[in-house]
Design an enzyme around this catalytic site. Structure first.
Site, PDB file in Angstrom:
ATOM      1  N   GLU A   1       0.827  -1.216   0.000  1.00  0.00           N
ATOM      2  CA  GLU A   1       0.000   0.000   0.000  1.00  0.00           C
ATOM      3  C   GLU A   1       0.859   1.264   0.000  1.00  0.00           C
ATOM      4  OE1 GLU A   1      -3.188   0.073  -0.434  1.00  0.00           O
ATOM      5  OE2 GLU A   1      -3.330  -2.115  -0.442  1.00  0.00           O
TER       6      GLU A   1
ATOM      7  N   HIS B   1       2.125   2.255  -3.380  1.00  0.00           N
ATOM      8  CA  HIS B   1       1.235   3.099  -4.199  1.00  0.00           C
ATOM      9  C   HIS B   1       1.525   4.575  -3.945  1.00  0.00           C
ATOM     10  CE1 HIS B   1      -1.166  -0.015  -5.985  1.00  0.00           C
ATOM     11  NE2 HIS B   1      -1.584  -0.502  -4.826  1.00  0.00           N
TER      12      HIS B   1
ATOM     13  N   GLU C   1      -0.620  -2.236  -9.527  1.00  0.00           N
ATOM     14  CA  GLU C   1      -0.549  -3.301  -8.527  1.00  0.00           C
ATOM     15  C   GLU C   1       0.754  -4.087  -8.631  1.00  0.00           C
ATOM     16  OE1 GLU C   1      -2.667  -3.834  -5.991  1.00  0.00           O
ATOM     17  OE2 GLU C   1      -3.644  -2.004  -6.701  1.00  0.00           O
TER      18      GLU C   1
END
EC number: 3.4.24.84
Length: 475
Positions: free
Chosen positions: A336, A339, A415
């Site tokens: 996460e 990102h 991703e």
């Protein structure tokens, strides 16, 4: 009648009927395309009844079968709910549901002493009635999904009373946000002059940033309980990892998602130097209340076993536990945070706002075309809200489909990049096991039809992610 004959016949129609026909034709074309893709994937669920060799080390046969049956039930539900939605939408258009609801809104405003000159007030009544209709017609489907499908497969944690209370609360909060924002947007469009589309876009930009900022602090707590992650090794390691990549972490919360579902998740939010991380309790093996029953069962099994192999029982119990170990949670957060570090969040915001600006610009070009309003049954007036509905929901439909596919492709790329970033942090092994556990806990089916996957999966299939983790180089 063939497709070309149908198109020729439509071309001979008046322009407003032509627009209406194209809208309906495109809507059903998209529906049939989605149904075709869903049937391809459903065939995979039906025919893949044994764990493929390449999945032998990832998933046991019992979990594989549970996942297969869960996804089969979901696909059946999706087919019938999608068919209902398409038929309902078509009937609303054919029967003049939109102009009827606008007329009803006008009559209700008249009873309250507001005439046709109060267009914004009538627009708010229209929105309230439309969202109420949507909520009521969608309620049976939501009830069935929650208390039949999710309940059957062990995910639902809600009582009927909690569900009803939650639905009323969601509707109330939605109206509290939707109606004031809509009234201001309509007012800006009314007074904005030739460049109203710029002011409308700036307004929606500000609203979206404000909502993202306040959501987790003021809106989400209305529905779920947020508590600070207790002091301990996990919190300390999260802070160390955040500091190592200059992530401006201020708080770490655990949200009590287990009172509604056993599905798990994690996310971060906030702007500039005020970032927060939110972990679902179902993600954390140590905190998930769903593991308490498992621990009690293990004690019963051990007592019944007597002189048997206690270690074997403990191993089975560990495999049954919901959530991830601390090291795996850190790996998920590494993904996460990837990102953020790689600018995916900013890039998505920029793409979203560029699209929003383009849509408002095209809206400004098209809003004066009376034939658009005539096509949907509005001959005497051209309300701004109806113009927004017609242009954004119907006229832009082909563009929205193409954009959605492009964003899905981009999301998959992001991703993979975030996984590679987590690997650079030394989390490859833990991320590998976390992905497998999350797939198991959420009963994700690891076999996909390539076309369905390409069109729908914003996250790459499990096997592709695991293979990419093995192939990417680690610094």
């Amino acid at each position: 009648m063939g497709m070309w004959s149908l198109l020729d016949a439509m071309w001979e129609m008046p322009v407003e009927k032509r627009i209406f026909g194209v809208v309906l034709l495109f809507s059903w074309t998209v529906y049939l395309w989605e149904t075709f893709l869903a049937q391809r994937q459903r065939r995979v669920y039906k025919t893949t009844t044994h764990v493929p060799l390449e999945l032998g080390q990832i998933m046991d046969s019992e979990t594989f079968e549970k996942s297969r049956l869960y996804q089969l039930d979901k696909s059946t539900f999706s087919f019938w709910s999608g068919l209902y939605s398409e038929i309902e939408g078509t009937l609303i258009l054919l029967c003049g549901g939109i102009p009827y609801l606008w007329s009803l809104s006008g009559r209700l405003c008249g009873y309250a002493g507001f005439g046709p000159e109060h267009e914004i007030f009538q627009s708010l009544v229209f929105l309230l009635l439309a969202t109420l209709f949507s909520a009521l017609t969608g309620l049976p489907w939501s009830l069935y999904n929650t208390f039949v499908i999710e309940e059957k497969h062990g995910f639902n944690q809600q009582t009927l009373g909690f569900f009803v209370k939650d639905a009323i609360k969601k509707f109330t909060v939605t109206q509290a946000i939707l109606l004031p924002v809509s009234s201001l947007l309509l007012y800006i469009i009314k007074i904005g002059g030739d460049y109203f589309f710029i002011y409308a876009w700036l307004f929606t930009l500000v609203v979206s940033l404000v909502l993202v900022t306040i959501y987790a602090d003021y809106i989400a707590p209305l529905f779920d309980k947020f508590t600070p992650l207790p002091e301990g090794k996990l919190k300390e390691e999260i802070e160390i990892m955040a500091k190592s990549i200059d992530f401006p972490l201020t708080k770490v919360y655990v949200v009590e998602g287990s009172k509604r579902s056993s599905h798990s998740n994690a996310y971060f939010y906030g702007f500039f130097k005020n970032k927060r991380i939110v972990l679902f309790d179902t993600l954390l093996e140590e905190y998930s209340v769903l593991n308490k029953d498992i621990q009690e069962d293990s004690g019963t099994e051990a007592r019944q076993d007597g002189d048997g192999d206690i270690e074997e029982i403990k191993a089975k119990v560990r495999n049954k536990k919901q959530g991830c170990k601390n090291e795996e949670v850190l790996a998920v957060l590494g993904h996460e945070l990837g990102h953020w570090k790689l600018g995916h969040t900013v890039k998505n915001i920029i793409i979203s706002q560029m699209n929003s600006f383009l849509c408002f610009f095209l809206f400004a070009v098209l809003i004066g075309r009376k034939e658009l309003f005539h096509a949907f049954g509005f001959y005497e007036s051209q309300p701004t809200l109806i113009g927004l509905l017609i242009i954004f929901q119907f006229i832009f439909s082909p563009y929205n489909e193409v954009l959605s596919f492009c964003l899905t492709v981009l999301s998959r790329r992001f991703e993979f990049q975030a996984d590679a970033f987590a690997k650079q942090l030394g989390k490859a092994k833990d991320l590998d096991s976390a992905l497998i556990k999350l797939n198991r806990d959420n009963l994700g089916f690891p076999v996909s039809d390539w076309l369905f996957s390409m069109w729908h999966y914003s996250h790459p299939p499990l096997l592709e992610r695991l293979q990419a983790l093995k192939n990417t180089k680690q610094d």
